[in-house]
Design an enzyme around this catalytic site. Structure first.
Site, PDB file in Angstrom:
ATOM      1  N   TYR A  24      45.002  23.222  43.578  1.00  0.00           N
ATOM      2  CA  TYR A  24      43.795  22.223  43.049  1.00  0.00           C
ATOM      3  C   TYR A  24      44.526  21.620  41.780  1.00  0.00           C
ATOM      4  CZ  TYR A  24      41.392  24.903  46.303  1.00  0.00           C
ATOM      5  OH  TYR A  24      41.066  25.499  47.441  1.00  0.00           O
ATOM      6  N   ARG A  63      39.601  40.857  47.943  1.00  0.00           N
ATOM      7  CA  ARG A  63      38.816  41.202  49.166  1.00  0.00           C
ATOM      8  C   ARG A  63      38.004  42.566  49.315  1.00  0.00           C
ATOM      9  NH1 ARG A  63      43.315  39.123  53.130  1.00  0.00           N
ATOM     10  NH2 ARG A  63      44.415  40.055  51.337  1.00  0.00           N
TER      11      ARG A  63
HETATM   12  C1  LIG Z   1      37.000  34.630  50.116  1.00  0.00           C
HETATM   13  C2  LIG Z   1      37.771  34.220  49.357  1.00  0.00           C
HETATM   14  C3  LIG Z   1      37.627  33.255  48.404  1.00  0.00           C
HETATM   15  C4  LIG Z   1      38.651  33.024  47.308  1.00  0.00           C
HETATM   16  N1  LIG Z   1      38.342  31.968  46.177  1.00  0.00           N
HETATM   17  C5  LIG Z   1      39.041  31.820  45.417  1.00  0.00           C
HETATM   18  C6  LIG Z   1      38.766  31.132  44.071  1.00  0.00           C
HETATM   19  O1  LIG Z   1      37.802  30.613  44.245  1.00  0.00           O
HETATM   20  N2  LIG Z   1      39.621  30.997  43.396  1.00  0.00           N
HETATM   21  C7  LIG Z   1      40.992  31.535  43.129  1.00  0.00           C
HETATM   22  O2  LIG Z   1      41.529  31.479  42.361  1.00  0.00           O
HETATM   23  N3  LIG Z   1      41.363  32.287  44.186  1.00  0.00           N
HETATM   24  C8  LIG Z   1      40.529  32.551  45.251  1.00  0.00           C
HETATM   25  N4  LIG Z   1      40.805  33.313  46.309  1.00  0.00           N
HETATM   26  C9  LIG Z   1      42.054  34.069  46.170  1.00  0.00           C
HETATM   27  C10 LIG Z   1      41.680  35.628  45.637  1.00  0.00           C
HETATM   28  O3  LIG Z   1      41.332  35.561  44.343  1.00  0.00           O
HETATM   29  C11 LIG Z   1      43.010  36.696  45.767  1.00  0.00           C
HETATM   30  O4  LIG Z   1      44.056  35.899  45.085  1.00  0.00           O
HETATM   31  C12 LIG Z   1      43.246  36.681  47.234  1.00  0.00           C
HETATM   32  O5  LIG Z   1      42.192  37.331  47.969  1.00  0.00           O
HETATM   33  C13 LIG Z   1      44.364  37.813  47.475  1.00  0.00           C
HETATM   34  O6  LIG Z   1      43.886  38.922  46.832  1.00  0.00           O
HETATM   35  P1  LIG Z   1      43.372  40.381  47.715  1.00  0.00           P
HETATM   36  O7  LIG Z   1      44.513  40.443  48.617  1.00  0.00           O
HETATM   37  O8  LIG Z   1      43.362  41.375  46.951  1.00  0.00           O
HETATM   38  O9  LIG Z   1      42.222  39.758  48.513  1.00  0.00           O
HETATM   39  C14 LIG Z   1      39.699  33.644  47.248  1.00  0.00           C
HETATM   40  C15 LIG Z   1      39.978  34.743  48.316  1.00  0.00           C
HETATM   41  C16 LIG Z   1      39.281  35.034  49.206  1.00  0.00           C
HETATM   42  C17 LIG Z   1      39.284  36.113  50.240  1.00  0.00           C
END
Ligand SMILES: Cc1cc2nc3c(=O)[nH]c(=O)nc-3n(C[C@H](O)[C@H](O)[C@H](O)COP(=O)(O)O)c2cc1C
Length: 363
Positions: A181, A315
């Site tokens: 972004y 997640r």
């Molecule tokens: C549904 C979804 C929406 C996300 N939206 C954002 C967001 O708005 N801003 C951001 O910095 N990262 C966003 N991410 C990335 C997450 O913050 C995180 O880095 C990513 O899910 C990996 O972590 P995890 O393996 O614990 O899920 C999003 C991830 C998912 C799955």
């Protein structure tokens, strides 16, 4: 066995109940005016067991919106719901920062106010599809190169939004400098080919984020401002590999400001991350982002070995509102439903149950 992950952590003016951050996650449930539904209050309240919640990405201005259904924090109606979210999270002993996101070249003019244009550091198009206001997938438009006046206005918009977040009772803001972004677009030579003071050298590419962080810190206090980055990240058609010098320049320039935390997505180059950790003067938050697991047994060593002070989890928090309780009690974790990440109203949003085990412990 004692676990570092359940220990409290001081963060600027506040103390977190544990070392786990709920990672920012876009859920696209806001209305066309960028106002969250009442269910968002429940959604965040349910997840207040995290030491800190970082909210879903939120536009600091109408000009910053790049997706349908993302919330804003630039008018009173939007702010009013955030105030209820903050109140509900605090009532449960939780803490919440608002993630501020301007999507830059990722977006579509149908989401912007009349006459609005998709902008970026340079006129370099992202080779991907984006959703229009009515949900059609179309090629990303060519962004208009931001003038200096637009850059300065954008920085002011962020500072205004940060002030609103604090006025709403939120504990601080996180600048979304990751995942392709606007701030990331300035940092990366693939999206920033400017020849003015905002491009051309690592220090110049870092300038926008440094000015942005400084302006927000002046407005609400550096001890309420965090920054998220994803060095080397390729999401959103970024070519950020080999750009380590920019991140070193960025963190060196920011260090004297003492922002409250740095939140990194570790996708590659752990040597760079170790270096950034050394350079960063305050709290260091790590997200192992898709690379590894966000399960407690994998995160605990990151904290115990001092690679990070806090870990963020995405997640698992969607499908386990009581994640900390489950970890404490070694109760099974529910799996998430990807189909309802970005759509579905209350389904897949506020209907994930707490475990029976957690209920017993809470009594
Ligand atoms: C549904 C979804 C929406 C996300 N939206 C954002 C967001 O708005 N801003 C951001 O910095 N990262 C966003 N991410 C990335 C997450 O913050 C995180 O880095 C990513 O899910 C990996 O972590 P995890 O393996 O614990 O899920 C999003 C991830 C998912 C799955």
């Amino acid at each position: 066995m004692s676990r570092t992950i359940f220990e409290p952590w001081p963060l600027g003016r506040i103390t977190l109940a544990n070392r786990v951050v709920m990672a920012p996650m876009t859920r696209n449930r806001a209305d066309v005016a960028g106002v969250l539904p009442a269910s968002a209050i429940t959604y965040y309240e349910q997840r207040a067991g995290a030491g800190l919640i970082v909210s879903e990405a939120t536009q600091p201005s109408a000009a910053g919106q790049g997706y349908p259904g993302t919330p804003g924090i630039h008018d009173d109606a939007q702010q009013a719901v955030w105030a209820k979210v903050a109140e509900a999270v605090h009532a449960q002993g939780g803490r919440i920062f608002c993630q501020l996101m301007h999507t830059g070249r990722i977006g579509h003019e149908s989401l912007l106010p009349p006459g609005g244009q998709v902008v970026g550091p340079s006129a370099i198009r992202a080779d991907l599809e984006v959703a229009t206001a009515d949900g059609q997938m179309v090629p990303c438009p060519m962004p208009v190169e931001m003038t200096t006046a637009v850059i300065k206005q954008t920085i002011q918009d962020f500072a205004d939004a940060a002030e609103r977040a604090v006025a709403a009772g939120m504990d601080g803001v996180e600048i979304h400098g990751a995942n392709g972004y606007l701030p990331h677009q300035f940092l990366s030579p693939g999206t920033n080919q400017r020849s003015d003071e905002y491009g051309g050298s690592p220090e110049n590419r870092a300038r926008f984020v440094v000015e942005l962080a400084t302006a927000i810190a002046e407005r609400i206090g550096a001890d309420r401002v965090g920054l998220r980055i994803s060095p080397g990240g390729q999401f959103n058609d970024m070519a950020d590999k080999g750009n380590d010098d920019t991140y070193v320049a960025l963190i060196q320039a920011l260090a004297p400001l003492k922002l409250v935390y740095l939140h990194t997505l570790r996708r590659r180059s752990s040597a760079l991350h170790e270096h950034l950790r050394e350079l960063w003067p305050t709290t260091y938050v790590m997200n192992t982002g898709y690379l590894g697991s966000s399960e407690m047994d994998d995160l605990e060593p990151i904290l115990a070995e001092g690679q990070a002070d806090l870990v963020s989890v995405g997640r698992l928090f969607i499908s386990n509102p009581d994640l900390l309780q489950r970890w404490r009690n070694d109760h099974p974790r529910a799996t998430w439903d990807e189909d309802t990440f970005y759509t579905g109203g209350d389904k897949g949003y506020i209907d994930y149950p707490v475990s029976q085990n957690s209920k017993e412990k809470q009594r």
